[in-house]
Design a protein around this motif. Structure first.
Motif, PDB file in Angstrom:
ATOM      1  N   ILE A 273       0.848  -1.190   0.000  1.00 20.76           N
ATOM      2  CA  ILE A 273       0.000   0.000   0.000  1.00 20.76           C
ATOM      3  C   ILE A 273       0.886   1.243   0.000  1.00 20.76           C
ATOM      4  N   ASP A 274       0.326   2.326  -0.496  1.00 17.06           N
ATOM      5  CA  ASP A 274       1.033   3.611  -0.576  1.00 17.06           C
ATOM      6  C   ASP A 274       2.328   3.516  -1.375  1.00 17.06           C
ATOM      7  N   VAL A 275       2.266   2.753  -2.458  1.00 17.27           N
ATOM      8  CA  VAL A 275       3.369   2.676  -3.416  1.00 17.27           C
ATOM      9  C   VAL A 275       2.825   3.104  -4.781  1.00 17.27           C
ATOM     10  N   PRO A 276       3.684   3.553  -5.696  1.00 19.21           N
ATOM     11  CA  PRO A 276       3.189   3.868  -7.040  1.00 19.21           C
ATOM     12  C   PRO A 276       2.579   2.622  -7.691  1.00 19.21           C
ATOM     13  N   VAL A 277       1.406   2.775  -8.283  1.00 18.67           N
ATOM     14  CA  VAL A 277       0.731   1.669  -8.962  1.00 18.67           C
ATOM     15  C   VAL A 277       0.281   2.138 -10.337  1.00 18.67           C
ATOM     16  N   GLU A 278      -0.006   1.182 -11.199  1.00 22.13           N
ATOM     17  CA  GLU A 278      -0.617   1.487 -12.486  1.00 22.13           C
ATOM     18  C   GLU A 278      -2.038   0.962 -12.454  1.00 22.13           C
ATOM     19  N   CYS A 279      -2.979   1.879 -12.388  1.00 25.89           N
ATOM     20  CA  CYS A 279      -4.400   1.532 -12.320  1.00 25.89           C
ATOM     21  C   CYS A 279      -5.072   1.999 -13.603  1.00 25.89           C
ATOM     22  N   GLY A 280      -5.652   1.065 -14.344  1.00 25.72           N
ATOM     23  CA  GLY A 280      -6.275   1.432 -15.605  1.00 25.72           C
ATOM     24  C   GLY A 280      -5.293   2.050 -16.582  1.00 25.72           C
ATOM     25  N   GLY A 281      -4.021   1.661 -16.465  1.00 22.41           N
ATOM     26  CA  GLY A 281      -3.005   2.183 -17.369  1.00 22.41           C
ATOM     27  C   GLY A 281      -2.438   3.531 -16.980  1.00 22.41           C
ATOM     28  N   VAL A 282      -2.877   4.081 -15.844  1.00 21.23           N
ATOM     29  CA  VAL A 282      -2.400   5.387 -15.387  1.00 21.23           C
ATOM     30  C   VAL A 282      -1.560   5.200 -14.126  1.00 21.23           C
ATOM     31  N   LEU A 283      -0.381   5.805 -14.105  1.00 18.49           N
ATOM     32  CA  LEU A 283       0.469   5.740 -12.921  1.00 18.49           C
ATOM     33  C   LEU A 283      -0.120   6.629 -11.835  1.00 18.49           C
ATOM     34  N   VAL A 284      -0.325   6.038 -10.644  1.00 22.09           N
ATOM     35  CA  VAL A 284      -0.929   6.764  -9.525  1.00 22.09           C
ATOM     36  C   VAL A 284      -0.048   6.583  -8.296  1.00 22.09           C
ATOM     37  N   SER A 285       0.211   7.662  -7.593  1.00 20.31           N
ATOM     38  CA  SER A 285       0.927   7.622  -6.326  1.00 20.31           C
ATOM     39  C   SER A 285       0.029   8.172  -5.232  1.00 20.31           C
ATOM     40  N   SER A 286       0.212   7.680  -4.017  1.00 18.41           N
ATOM     41  CA  SER A 286      -0.552   8.220  -2.898  1.00 18.41           C
ATOM     42  C   SER A 286      -0.309   9.720  -2.793  1.00 18.41           C
ATOM     43  N   GLY A 287      -1.383  10.470  -2.623  1.00 17.21           N
ATOM     44  CA  GLY A 287      -1.305  11.925  -2.563  1.00 17.21           C
ATOM     45  C   GLY A 287      -1.668  12.609  -3.854  1.00 17.21           C
ATOM     46  N   ASP A 288      -1.659  11.878  -4.976  1.00 18.46           N
ATOM     47  CA  ASP A 288      -2.088  12.475  -6.247  1.00 18.46           C
ATOM     48  C   ASP A 288      -3.559  12.879  -6.171  1.00 18.46           C
ATOM     49  N   LEU A 289      -3.905  13.903  -6.918  1.00 15.63           N
ATOM     50  CA  LEU A 289      -5.287  14.364  -6.987  1.00 15.63           C
ATOM     51  C   LEU A 289      -6.064  13.486  -7.959  1.00 15.63           C
ATOM     52  N   VAL A 290      -7.195  12.948  -7.515  1.00 17.01           N
ATOM     53  CA  VAL A 290      -8.046  12.086  -8.334  1.00 17.01           C
ATOM     54  C   VAL A 290      -9.387  12.789  -8.519  1.00 17.01           C
ATOM     55  N   PHE A 291      -9.810  12.917  -9.783  1.00 18.29           N
ATOM     56  CA  PHE A 291     -11.064  13.609 -10.086  1.00 18.29           C
ATOM     57  C   PHE A 291     -11.881  12.753 -11.046  1.00 18.29           C
TER      58      PHE A 291
END
Length: 211
Positions: free
Chosen positions: A142-160
């Motif tokens: 948890i709280d590691v960079p992941v690729e979700c739906g082909g998009v790189l996401v890191s904890s703290g990124d803004l999700v809209f």
């Protein structure tokens, strides 16, 4: 942001700063298109498994992530085989909602959808299925960079997310993207007003440069 911004606007501004792969694919959809979701990512990475290991809690890190959620955070689950697991349901939605989470995102499936819709909790998902994660997938970090739906996401990124889809704004680009979004929003209002007044599309575009 929930009241004024929208995913297409943010996607355009991400394009403008050279980040052209921040929108999740069209298969990632909201359970309720009337909901707008905005918050900070908390990431979880699933590993595909084919057995239940004796004496091991298969939900351990999943529980840890949910129990440590802060208001306006959004669990973002990257599933190694999205079609094989539904990591999110009514119980996790309830626990997350009580902690003030802004919603949840996964490229895997979701279940208990009637109950979640009744709760009014925003969930973006890659499909609907009854499949429990137990014996199929397990959160390994948890709280590691992941690729979700082909998009790189890191904890703290803004999700809209809204009815048009979901975008992720990296933290290091957030200030500039939001500045551009405010600027573009003002321009779009002027553009709409001119179009509604009957001005030609070409003339409006030449004046405001927005389409």
């Amino acid at each position: 942001m929930r009241q004024t911004l929208f995913s297409a606007l943010l996607s355009d501004c991400l394009d403008q700063v050279g980040l052209r792969r921040q929108a999740m694919p069209s298969r990632i959809r909201p359970l309720d298109e009337a909901k707008t979701m905005v918050g900070r990512a908390r990431t979880g990475a699933y590993m595909e498994v084919y057995h239940v290991e004796e004496g091991v809690n298969p939900y351990d890190l999943e529980i840890e992530l949910i129990d440590t959620l802060k208001p306006d955070e959004i669990p973002v689950f990257a599933c190694s085989n999205p079609a094989r697991v539904a990591p999110w349901g009514e119980l996790l939605s309830t626990a997350a909602q009580v902690r003030g989470a802004a919603g949840a995102v996964m490229d895997g499936c979701v279940r208990d959808i009637k109950a979640i819709r009744e709760m009014g909790f925003p969930v973006f998902h890659g499909g609907i299925a009854p499949l429990d994660s137990k014996g199929r997938a397990r959160v390994m970090a948890i709280d590691v960079p992941v690729e979700c739906g082909g998009v790189l996401v890191s904890s703290g990124d803004l999700v809209f997310g809204d009815a048009d889809g979901l975008v992720v704004v990296p933290q290091d680009a957030e200030a500039e993207v939001l500045r551009l979004a405010a600027e573009k929003l003002r321009g779009e209002k002027d553009t709409l007003a001119a179009l509604r007044a009957g001005t030609s599309l070409r003339a409006v575009f030449e004046k405001y440069g927005i389409l």
